[in-house]
Design a protein around this motif. Structure first.
Motif, mmCIF file in Angstrom:
data_model
loop_
_atom_site.group_PDB
_atom_site.id
_atom_site.type_symbol
_atom_site.label_atom_id
_atom_site.label_comp_id
_atom_site.label_asym_id
_atom_site.label_seq_id
_atom_site.Cartn_x
_atom_site.Cartn_y
_atom_site.Cartn_z
ATOM 1 N N PHE A 199 -6.927 -1.433 -0.884
ATOM 2 C CA PHE A 199 -6.773 -0.512 -2.097
ATOM 3 C C PHE A 199 -8.908 -0.033 -2.579
ATOM 4 C CE2 PHE A 199 -2.923 -3.449 -2.733
ATOM 5 C CZ PHE A 199 -1.733 -1.747 -2.658
ATOM 6 N N LEU A 230 0.808 -1.192 0.397
ATOM 7 C CA LEU A 230 0.161 0.139 -0.001
ATOM 8 C C LEU A 230 0.695 1.442 -0.189
ATOM 9 C CD1 LEU A 230 -2.788 1.438 0.352
ATOM 10 C CD2 LEU A 230 -2.335 1.002 2.837
ATOM 11 N N LYS A 267 1.078 3.618 -3.519
ATOM 12 C CA LYS A 267 0.345 5.766 -2.708
ATOM 13 C C LYS A 267 2.278 6.367 -2.851
ATOM 14 C CE LYS A 267 -1.272 5.375 1.301
ATOM 15 N NZ LYS A 267 -2.252 5.468 2.780
ATOM 16 N N LYS A 306 -10.381 0.406 -0.224
ATOM 17 C CA LYS A 306 -10.878 1.988 0.493
ATOM 18 C C LYS A 306 -10.091 2.774 -0.225
ATOM 19 C CE LYS A 306 -11.710 0.264 5.048
ATOM 20 N NZ LYS A 306 -10.160 0.453 6.838
ATOM 21 N N GLU A 307 -8.634 2.436 -1.074
ATOM 22 C CA GLU A 307 -7.814 3.056 -1.501
ATOM 23 C C GLU A 307 -8.109 4.189 -3.010
ATOM 24 O OE1 GLU A 307 -5.000 5.730 -0.518
ATOM 25 O OE2 GLU A 307 -5.427 3.977 0.591
#
Ligand SMILES: [Zn+2]
Lengths: 343, 236
Positions: free
Chosen positions: A287, A256, A260, A289-290
């Motif tokens: 991912f 993660l 980013k 959520k992201e």
């Protein structure tokens, strides 16, 4: 594309004898795998000499079946792609020499493919790759984070400093007395368990994308040893759950953070351990959520197969890459780009 | 009839193309170079030399072992893949018999030897008769001492052939004495043309897909496993 392109892939780097034909780099027309798992189970792991003996028995059969299922003749093919390394050298040599002989007999070009490039390109068989792309490769021999700016351009940003994730799974499974291969058993136990032993997480330096699993493996061994000393019962499911939580949390967090930092458009997982349900669920969740698309190929394309070699081979073929009849097995082959890394 | 012969069973590499009972071209070498690197390039060069295409051949003969496990597998894999995809018959010949063919017309026993480390050898015992070779004993994996006992008891001249003979020359001369004959260097290497010749004489066509090397030894892990099984059985 005016004419369809058919590439035959051959993979024999470990204990699967595999051949596959892929159309235009993304469409599987046939995918044949002869597994030795039943034979190798007797030894509790892959014995290189046994693996090589099985490959010789299977190699022409799997290639023939790949052609038969695809309903194609050798003359319909455009090239032969074969795993050049890394892997067990004696095992690699069977696929490589079969590929060379087949290519020579049928007047086809030959392309040596890196096994990990293959695992990454297994994703190309499911959906087009979008760049920049981050690949988490987790298998019995590898734990790596690779950044790709475009096709055939690989930048290693993190790797294991000791054991591969899959290796740690197999070792812990042995400690718990689970059968080989241990990964799926630990995954299953962990998912069923209502309790988890608290094991350490190896984060290493704050900015590092490297991994380390040997400390975790030792922690599991010590935990079991201590309980046994005290005459207390070791609950394998609790150990499995605790071990898996530690591995999954570290893999997820680092993937993660890298995604980013590099602003990637797609994250993919590849390799045998990518089939792990706990890991998939964890990566899926973060991912989503992201808001970064995350993909894992189906299990049959996570474990070793030849379709992935044909897929990577197609990209190499299109970049003009060719190998010669002097190709040799390269057990310690490094993942090299076939496309310049500068944009 | 055009034949392709391939021998990569041990350090030497030999490839030959034989047409209607005559050698068109043959390559022999004995370099410590990986066969995986050299075998296919040599085969490709040989076809270019004789100006033939792969599809022009009618049959393939290969050295099936015993020998270096990896070496034998490279030749066998190439041969069975060519035979299968070109739809040509495949013939496997003992590596040791190919070596014995170097001693055609020798009056006595012919003992081809391939070293198998730790005072062991792969060996066979052959005799020349009626224009061909007859096996007196089955090819196998022997302790060199035991092999010498057997050969000494025959009280006949024995010709030792193979490049690994030199490693055991002292023992051979000590045990076989005046009956020991050591082949000179020009006939120490296996020749793929001999391989083709024997394949033609023996005419034993293989099932291509099922064809595997004659290892003459089971893999160490398998031997240990079998021993463990027997022990467990004994305990029951
Ligand atoms: Zn793999």
């Amino acid at each position: 594309m005016d004419k369809d392109m058919y590439i035959l892939g051959i993979e024999t780097s470990c204990d699967e004898t595999a051949a596959s034909i892929v159309k235009n780099g993304h469409e599987i027309v046939s995918n044949v795998v002869a597994s030795q798992i039943q034979s190798q189970q007797r030894f509790g792991g892959v014995v290189p000499e046994i693996a090589s003996r099985h490959h010789v028995e299977q190699i022409t059969l799997v290639i023939e079946e790949a052609l038969a299922v695809a309903d194609l003749e050798p003359s319909d093919l455009d090239a032969v792609a074969v795993t050049e390394g890394p892997g067990l050298v004696g095992a690699l040599l069977i696929g490589i020499n079969a590929a060379k002989a087949f290519a020579f007999a049928n007047g086809l070009p030959i392309i040596g493919v890196h096994h990990i490039a293959g695992h990454i390109y297994a994703n190309q068989l499911m959906q087009p790759m979008e760049f920049p792309l981050l690949a988490l490769i987790v298998s019995g021999g590898h734990t790596e984070l690779v950044l790709m700016e475009k096709h055939g351009a690989f930048k290693l940003i993190g790797e294991t400093r000791d054991d591969a994730a899959g290796e740690a799974y197999d070792k812990v499974a042995r400690v718990l007395g689970l059968p080989y291969p241990g990964g799926p058993h630990i995954d299953k136990l962990a998912l069923e368990s209502d309790e988890a032993v608290d094991f350490p997480r190896a984060w290493l330096e704050p900015d590092s994308y490297d991994f380390s699993f040997s400390g975790l493996k030792s922690a599991v061994i010590n935990y079991k040893h201590n309980l046994e000393q005290k005459g207390e019962e070791v609950v394998p499911a609790h150990v499995a759950a605790g071990f898996q939580q530690s591995v999954v949390e570290v893999l997820t967090e680092k993937t993660l953070r890298a995604a980013k930092e590099y602003g990637v458009k797609q994250v993919i997982a590849a390799g045998g351990v990518a089939a792990n349900k706990g890991l998939r669920a964890s990566l899926d969740e973060v991912f989503e959520k992201e808001g970064i698309p995350f993909y894992v190929p189906p299990i049959s394309l996570c474990t070793d197969n030849a379709a992935m070699i044909a897929a990577a081979g197609t990209s190499m073929f299109e970049s003009g890459k060719r190998s010669t009849m002097e190709m040799n097995g390269r057990p310690g082959m490094e993942l090299a780009s076939w496309n310049s890394e500068n944009k | 009839m055009i034949w392709l012969g391939i021998d990569t069973a041990n350090t030497p590499l030999s490839v030959a193309i034989v047409k209607d009972g005559a050698i068109l071209a043959e390559v022999n070498s004995s370099m410590a170079v990986n066969h995986s690197l050299r075998a296919m390039p040599v085969i490709e060069e040989l076809f270019a030399t004789v100006q033939l295409q792969p599809k022009d051949i009618d049959a393939i003969a290969v050295s099936e072992g015993p020998g270096s496990y990896t070496g034998v597998r490279i030749g066998v894999t190439i041969a069975k893949t060519l035979a299968w995809t070109l739809k040509k018959p495949l013939f496997g010949v003992s590596t040791l018999k190919v070596l014995a063919a170097n001693a055609f017309y020798f009056d006595g026993l012919i003992c081809p030897i391939v070293d198998a480390r730790r005072n062991n050898v792969y060996a066979g015992v052959y005799e020349f008769a009626n224009g061909g070779l007859t096996a007196i004993a089955e090819d196998g994996h022997f302790a060199i001492e035991n092999l010498m006992d057997v050969l000494a008891s025959k009280e006949r001249p024995v010709l030792f052939v193979g490049k690994d003979v030199a490693m055991h020359e002292e023992l051979i001369k000590e045990r076989i004495r005046e009956n020991a004959v050591i082949a000179p260097f020009p006939i120490q290497l296996p020749r793929a043309s001999s391989l083709v010749f024997i394949a033609q004489q023996d005419g034993q066509e293989e099932n291509t897909h099922a064809f595997t090397p004659e290892y003459r030894r089971i893999a160490e892990a398998e031997a240990n496993w079998l021993m463990q099984q027997r022990k467990d059985k004994g305990r029951e």
